[in-house]
Design a protein around this motif. Structure first.
Motif, mmCIF file in Angstrom:
data_model
loop_
_atom_site.group_PDB
_atom_site.id
_atom_site.type_symbol
_atom_site.label_atom_id
_atom_site.label_comp_id
_atom_site.label_asym_id
_atom_site.label_seq_id
_atom_site.Cartn_x
_atom_site.Cartn_y
_atom_site.Cartn_z
ATOM 1 N N SER A 166 47.569 48.562 40.953
ATOM 2 C CA SER A 166 46.280 48.269 41.712
ATOM 3 C C SER A 166 46.209 46.711 40.362
ATOM 4 O O SER A 166 45.236 46.675 39.093
ATOM 5 C CB SER A 166 45.236 49.196 42.077
ATOM 6 N N SER B 193 42.219 44.169 40.932
ATOM 7 C CA SER B 193 41.070 43.299 42.211
ATOM 8 C C SER B 193 40.604 42.778 41.935
ATOM 9 O O SER B 193 40.467 42.464 40.860
ATOM 10 C CB SER B 193 39.924 44.174 42.353
ATOM 11 N N ARG C 24 42.141 43.639 47.230
ATOM 12 C CA ARG C 24 42.107 44.561 46.122
ATOM 13 C C ARG C 24 43.951 44.326 45.952
ATOM 14 O O ARG C 24 44.363 44.457 47.554
ATOM 15 C CB ARG C 24 41.990 45.353 46.114
#
Length: 290
Positions: free
Chosen positions: A90, A92, A114
């Protein structure tokens, strides 16, 4: 600068400029699923639309008896986002109001995006915060361009869009980027929309009030699904292709272009979202790659 996410099957790249998704590659086949921004055709991959979607009449709006200039789709796509957090799988990125943004959009905001890669699915979360002490009007939307590399000729293509529910939808016409107020039926209790360049002679297709949760891009010949994109919860849906190009954009929006007769009042604009002081707005979509 580019950031990467990957797993055993997929590699994803996102640019700091515009927090723009710029590549999704299948490791086994080597196939690229995102348009590679050929500057001679269209020099973007998947721009993020904020704080407006589409064009404003005369590229300007009024707020508190002052006029502000804001060009098509807003400024976020041309600003560098900062890294907020990166973890395995992930990423962001964030954009905050500054002196430059205040000249065009007089609101104190925080806008975070995100990206999360799970198996063959990329989830994109948008989060907007109003850090001001007044209501903040805004729109936002996605604009990913998916490659369609097997075009037969300029009059017919091997691709179609498939909605997950039968749709009866009118196309809202635009001219020079503005809504004309005219419509015509494009889908009548149908789930499939065959793609051909003539659809885009009059710019983007704009739908309002679709019922489907997702739209997929398929090859017509064998019915092979290439991508599936969620559109649930977004009140507007744009479909766009640069005339004759080998990509298609599927664009879920919270917002839409001005009408030709718009009075310029940003607070009364169609599709505008109003966020109370210190309020938060969140939405998301996913893309599955096949």
């Amino acid at each position: 600068m580019k950031y990467s996410l990957e797993n055993d099957q997929w590699t994803v790249q996102v640019k700091a400029d515009g927090a723009e998704l710029c590549s999704v590659v299948n490791k086994e086949s080597g196939r690229e699923y995102i348009w590679q921004a050929d500057p001679s055709v269209w020099a973007r991959h998947a721009p993020v639309l904020f704080p407006i979607v589409g064009r404003l009449r005369d590229d300007q709006f009024q707020y508190n008896e002052q006029t502000y200039r804001l060009t098509q789709h807003g400024f976020a796509r041309d600003r560098e986002f900062s890294l907020v957090e990166q973890e395995p799988g992930s990423l962001s990125l964030g954009l905050t109001a500054d002196h430059q943004s205040m000249e065009h959009y007089p609101f104190n905001f925080v806008f975070d995006i995100r990206y999360q890669l799970t198996d063959n699915m990329l989830t994109v979360d948008y989060n907007v915060q109003n850090k001001d002490q007044k209501d903040m009007p805004f729109s936002l939307g996605a604009h990913p361009a998916f490659t369609m590399p097997k075009i037969v000729d300029k009059k017919s293509q091997e691709y179609l869009l498939e909605f997950d529910k039968p749709e009866t939808l009118e196309r809202y016409l635009i001219k020079d980027g503005l809504q004309t107020g005219k419509t015509y039926p494009l889908m009548s209790n149908e789930s499939k929309l065959a793609l051909h360049p003539k659809l885009f002679e009059e710019d983007a297709i704009i739908f309002k009030g679709h019922q489907s949760s997702s739209v997929s891009l398929l090859e017509q010949s064998g019915g092979q699904k290439l991508v599936e994109m969620s559109v649930k919860g977004f009140p507007y849906l744009g479909i766009w292709q640069k005339y004759g190009a080998d990509f298609i954009c599927i664009e879920p929006w919270f917002g839409v272009a001005d009408h030709q007769d718009s009075n310029g009042d940003i607070m009364a604009k169609e599709g505008i979202q109003l966020l109370e002081p210190e309020g938060h707005f969140s939405c998301n979509y996913y893309i599955r790659f096949y």
